[in-house]
Design an enzyme around this catalytic site. Sequence first.
Site, PDB file in Angstrom:
ATOM      1  N   GLY A 230      31.270  41.117  -5.118  1.00  0.00           N
ATOM      2  CA  GLY A 230      32.070  39.904  -5.181  1.00  0.00           C
ATOM      3  C   GLY A 230      31.819  38.862  -4.126  1.00  0.00           C
ATOM      4  N   GLY A 266      26.347  42.095  -6.411  1.00  0.00           N
ATOM      5  CA  GLY A 266      25.450  41.645  -7.474  1.00  0.00           C
ATOM      6  C   GLY A 266      24.955  40.244  -7.148  1.00  0.00           C
ATOM      7  N   CYS A 337      22.697  22.279 -30.292  1.00  0.00           N
ATOM      8  CA  CYS A 337      23.692  21.467 -30.993  1.00  0.00           C
ATOM      9  C   CYS A 337      25.108  21.838 -30.551  1.00  0.00           C
ATOM     10  CB  CYS A 337      23.543  21.657 -32.490  1.00  0.00           C
ATOM     11  SG  CYS A 337      21.848  21.390 -32.994  1.00  0.00           S
ATOM     12  N   TYR A 365      23.276  36.263 -12.951  1.00  0.00           N
ATOM     13  CA  TYR A 365      24.007  35.830 -14.148  1.00  0.00           C
ATOM     14  C   TYR A 365      23.293  34.666 -14.842  1.00  0.00           C
ATOM     15  CZ  TYR A 365      27.311  38.877 -11.867  1.00  0.00           C
ATOM     16  OH  TYR A 365      27.881  39.961 -11.249  1.00  0.00           O
TER      17      TYR A 365
END
Length: 412
Positions: A230, A266, A337, A365
């Site tokens: 985190g 991470g 789109c 991510y």
Amino acid sequence: MLYIEDVSVSELAEQYATPCYVYSKQAILNVYQDYSDSFATIDHQICYAVKANSNLAVLSVLAEAGAGFDIVSRGELMRVLAAGGAAAKVVFSGVGKTRDDIEFALNQGINCFNVESVNELILINEVAEQLGKFAPISLRVNPDVDANTHPYISTGLKDNKFGIAHDKAVAVYSQAATMSHIDIVGIDCHIGSQLTEVEPFIAALDKLIELIHKLAELGIELAHVDLGGGLGVRYIDESPVTIADFAGALLPKLTQLNLKVFFEPGRSMVANAGILLTRVDILKPTEHKNFAIVDAAMNDLIRPALYQAEMAVIPSALPDSVSVHDMPSWDIVGAICETGDFLAKERLLSLAANDLLAITGAGAYGMVMSSNYNTRPRACEVMVAGTKHQLVRKRETVEALYANEMPWGNKG
Ligand SMILES: *Cc1c(COP(=O)(O)O)cnc(C)c1O
């Protein structure tokens, strides 16, 4: 000219084409080393959260450096093993582990299941019994602290789907202690992502320490405490706490606790080790706004569309003479789109068609959240180390995207 380690991004774009994710091996190792050094005085294990970037090259570099891994699926465990990671250093998180996931992980001999509900605990005990094994577990406790982050990436509040409520934890541990094939080894929490302050981590640790003492009184002794991941990073102008200061704030309490400590970083391990290279396809100035349509899109990098994330966009070469104040403002958008298909808004840039741009902070991510929306093949990935570079994932072909499909009536 923009370089990643000793290689210019224009050389990489020439060779591998765009859109292309590029990772610096050294940048990943530097962060790993920073965590290791900062916690050197205590027994600890860094378990890299695979979901942030699960490319085998990233995993193999970290495995070789000695990292363990935090996984959330059987698939991630298979990646770790394929990359040379050790199952004995793997912790298994996630709210929805299936019987198959549990069986596979037990057979591989993982370090610990981070259990998120009573029913999961019962299931793990059942599977372990069938296999004639003992399942090492920790409970993921939801400490109910506010991580002060985006609601979609905050996980430690009462109304999140994650973890076991703090006030139920002792009862669930007591229940676990009666189960025949459960081996209680730790306690765990993970309160959110992109946290820039240390206070929520301290608040969570205090809650865990209180539980650890209560459990000891009941005769339940733990071997480790896992503080999750985190830690935030700088994307544009954030000032996240440094890893050294994060450690400095936690170490007095952790030293006193005298348990092995796990971390599951991470984002902070890989975000700033990666860029997404993209080329400007078409410039579309309009009366209200200027759009630069680039060859990457929300299918390649969804963070801006999903969380209103802001990421820096920098040109591969700076223009000679133009001052940034004289540059027009551009929205950097993809060709998909959807109005939500943007990568950055209102950036002062001097742009021409075919210019090469780097979106920074894209190592976490990014690729892992990519999709094939609009039948767009996923980007390739490249890793750089010094003057060397290597393709670490091929660009997809369009044919591969529908290779598993068949027209109606086709018996094949
Ligand atoms: C996502 C996740 C992490 C990693 O979080 P970062 O913010 O990327 O450091 C660690 N542990 C668990 C359980 C997670 O779900």
